[in-house]
Design a protein around this motif. Sequence first.
Motif, PDB file in Angstrom:
ATOM      1  N   LEU A 104       0.806  -1.220   0.000  1.00  8.69           N
ATOM      2  CA  LEU A 104       0.000   0.000   0.000  1.00  8.69           C
ATOM      3  C   LEU A 104       0.840   1.271   0.000  1.00  8.69           C
ATOM      4  CD1 LEU A 104      -2.784  -1.037   2.522  1.00  8.69           C
ATOM      5  CD2 LEU A 104      -3.116  -0.492   0.103  1.00  8.69           C
ATOM      6  N   LEU A 105       2.048   1.203   0.537  1.00  5.92           N
ATOM      7  CA  LEU A 105       2.847   2.424   0.704  1.00  5.92           C
ATOM      8  C   LEU A 105       3.146   3.164  -0.598  1.00  5.92           C
ATOM      9  CD1 LEU A 105       5.255   1.492   3.629  1.00  5.92           C
ATOM     10  CD2 LEU A 105       3.067   2.709   3.701  1.00  5.92           C
ATOM     11  N   PRO A 106       3.561   2.486  -1.683  1.00  2.06           N
ATOM     12  CA  PRO A 106       3.792   3.254  -2.921  1.00  2.06           C
ATOM     13  C   PRO A 106       2.513   3.901  -3.465  1.00  2.06           C
ATOM     14  CG  PRO A 106       4.724   1.048  -3.110  1.00  2.06           C
ATOM     15  CD  PRO A 106       3.937   1.088  -1.836  1.00  2.06           C
ATOM     16  N   LEU A 107       1.385   3.214  -3.293  1.00  5.86           N
ATOM     17  CA  LEU A 107       0.116   3.777  -3.755  1.00  5.86           C
ATOM     18  C   LEU A 107      -0.216   5.043  -2.967  1.00  5.86           C
ATOM     19  CD1 LEU A 107      -1.939   0.461  -4.023  1.00  5.86           C
ATOM     20  CD2 LEU A 107      -0.653   1.635  -5.825  1.00  5.86           C
ATOM     21  N   LEU A 108       0.062   5.010  -1.675  1.00  3.92           N
ATOM     22  CA  LEU A 108      -0.154   6.203  -0.851  1.00  3.92           C
ATOM     23  C   LEU A 108       0.851   7.298  -1.195  1.00  3.92           C
ATOM     24  CD1 LEU A 108      -0.817   4.397   2.529  1.00  3.92           C
ATOM     25  CD2 LEU A 108      -2.470   5.793   1.275  1.00  3.92           C
ATOM     26  N   PHE A 109       2.119   6.917  -1.325  1.00  2.00           N
ATOM     27  CA  PHE A 109       3.175   7.893  -1.614  1.00  2.00           C
ATOM     28  C   PHE A 109       2.894   8.643  -2.918  1.00  2.00           C
ATOM     29  CE2 PHE A 109       7.258   9.087  -3.525  1.00  2.00           C
ATOM     30  CZ  PHE A 109       7.759   9.912  -2.527  1.00  2.00           C
ATOM     31  N   PHE A 110       2.471   7.913  -3.949  1.00  2.00           N
ATOM     32  CA  PHE A 110       2.192   8.540  -5.243  1.00  2.00           C
ATOM     33  C   PHE A 110       0.740   9.017  -5.345  1.00  2.00           C
ATOM     34  CE2 PHE A 110       5.949   5.941  -6.340  1.00  2.00           C
ATOM     35  CZ  PHE A 110       6.765   6.970  -6.757  1.00  2.00           C
ATOM     36  N   ARG A 111       0.020   8.931  -4.235  1.00  4.23           N
ATOM     37  CA  ARG A 111      -1.358   9.415  -4.137  1.00  4.23           C
ATOM     38  C   ARG A 111      -2.264   8.831  -5.221  1.00  4.23           C
ATOM     39  NH1 ARG A 111      -0.921  15.733  -3.193  1.00  4.23           N
ATOM     40  NH2 ARG A 111       1.315  15.724  -3.320  1.00  4.23           N
ATOM     41  N   MET A 112      -2.170   7.538  -5.393  1.00  6.43           N
ATOM     42  CA  MET A 112      -2.968   6.827  -6.393  1.00  6.43           C
ATOM     43  C   MET A 112      -4.250   6.334  -5.713  1.00  6.43           C
ATOM     44  SD  MET A 112       0.209   4.823  -8.163  1.00  6.43           S
ATOM     45  CE  MET A 112      -0.696   4.165  -9.542  1.00  6.43           C
ATOM     46  N   LYS A 113      -5.190   7.231  -5.612  1.00  8.08           N
ATOM     47  CA  LYS A 113      -6.407   6.968  -4.844  1.00  8.08           C
ATOM     48  C   LYS A 113      -7.205   5.784  -5.369  1.00  8.08           C
ATOM     49  CE  LYS A 113      -9.388  10.204  -4.934  1.00  8.08           C
ATOM     50  NZ  LYS A 113     -10.321  11.307  -4.764  1.00  8.08           N
ATOM     51  N   LYS A 114      -7.392   5.730  -6.661  1.00  5.98           N
ATOM     52  CA  LYS A 114      -8.205   4.666  -7.234  1.00  5.98           C
ATOM     53  C   LYS A 114      -7.553   3.300  -7.008  1.00  5.98           C
ATOM     54  CE  LYS A 114     -11.068   4.678 -11.119  1.00  5.98           C
ATOM     55  NZ  LYS A 114     -11.303   5.024 -12.514  1.00  5.98           N
ATOM     56  N   ALA A 115      -6.255   3.196  -7.265  1.00  3.61           N
ATOM     57  CA  ALA A 115      -5.543   1.937  -7.040  1.00  3.61           C
ATOM     58  C   ALA A 115      -5.557   1.579  -5.558  1.00  3.61           C
ATOM     59  CB  ALA A 115      -4.109   2.030  -7.558  1.00  3.61           C
ATOM     60  N   THR A 116      -5.351   2.577  -4.695  1.00  2.00           N
ATOM     61  CA  THR A 116      -5.394   2.341  -3.253  1.00  2.00           C
ATOM     62  C   THR A 116      -6.763   1.803  -2.853  1.00  2.00           C
ATOM     63  OG1 THR A 116      -3.798   4.110  -2.830  1.00  2.00           O
ATOM     64  CG2 THR A 116      -5.151   3.414  -0.980  1.00  2.00           C
ATOM     65  N   ALA A 117      -7.812   2.401  -3.384  1.00  2.00           N
ATOM     66  CA  ALA A 117      -9.170   1.976  -3.050  1.00  2.00           C
ATOM     67  C   ALA A 117      -9.402   0.519  -3.430  1.00  2.00           C
ATOM     68  CB  ALA A 117     -10.189   2.874  -3.761  1.00  2.00           C
ATOM     69  N   TYR A 118      -8.982   0.130  -4.613  1.00  2.00           N
ATOM     70  CA  TYR A 118      -9.218  -1.248  -5.066  1.00  2.00           C
ATOM     71  C   TYR A 118      -8.366  -2.259  -4.300  1.00  2.00           C
ATOM     72  CZ  TYR A 118     -11.794   0.866  -8.943  1.00  2.00           C
ATOM     73  OH  TYR A 118     -12.691   1.567  -9.695  1.00  2.00           O
ATOM     74  N   VAL A 119      -7.107  -1.953  -4.097  1.00  2.00           N
ATOM     75  CA  VAL A 119      -6.233  -2.873  -3.359  1.00  2.00           C
ATOM     76  C   VAL A 119      -6.700  -2.989  -1.911  1.00  2.00           C
ATOM     77  CG1 VAL A 119      -3.875  -3.212  -2.483  1.00  2.00           C
ATOM     78  CG2 VAL A 119      -4.237  -2.536  -4.865  1.00  2.00           C
TER      79      VAL A 119
END
Length: 138
Positions: free
Chosen positions: A72-87
């Motif tokens: 989850l950390l790279p998704l948060l770091f790069f602020r990838m909200k949609k990918a974070t939501a799905y993962v």
Amino acid sequence: MKIKNEMANWGPRSASYWMTLLIAAGIIIIGVRFMLVPRTGAAGFGIPLSSNLDLAFGRIKGIRDIFSGLALLPLLFFRMKKATAYVFTAAIIVPATDCLLVYLNNGPIMSQLIHGITVVYMAITSYILLRDTKKTTA
């Protein structure tokens, strides 16, 4: 340029960002505990290890927990909200299954509650993430 727009609208100023980071950091800490002291980790999980032969299984769980948080950390770091939501939403299966396994193995009610509360917390966080995602991409 949805990615730039998404990054501009989601990050450390968002409650869902911090709610997700809390779970990611928490599961990394739990994984480290399993790696360093697997007996303590397993007892806290709700299914204690029965012999020294089980220590490897505690460490296997530990590395998987660490990976789950790190994913989850790279998704948060790069602020990838949609990918974070799905993962993050897909990851709800882990504490739900943990809760069921602790229950089926007659684990302590407190351990069952912790896993169950984690499921509820993650479901609420997922709802917020997905709701926010629809607003940004609409």
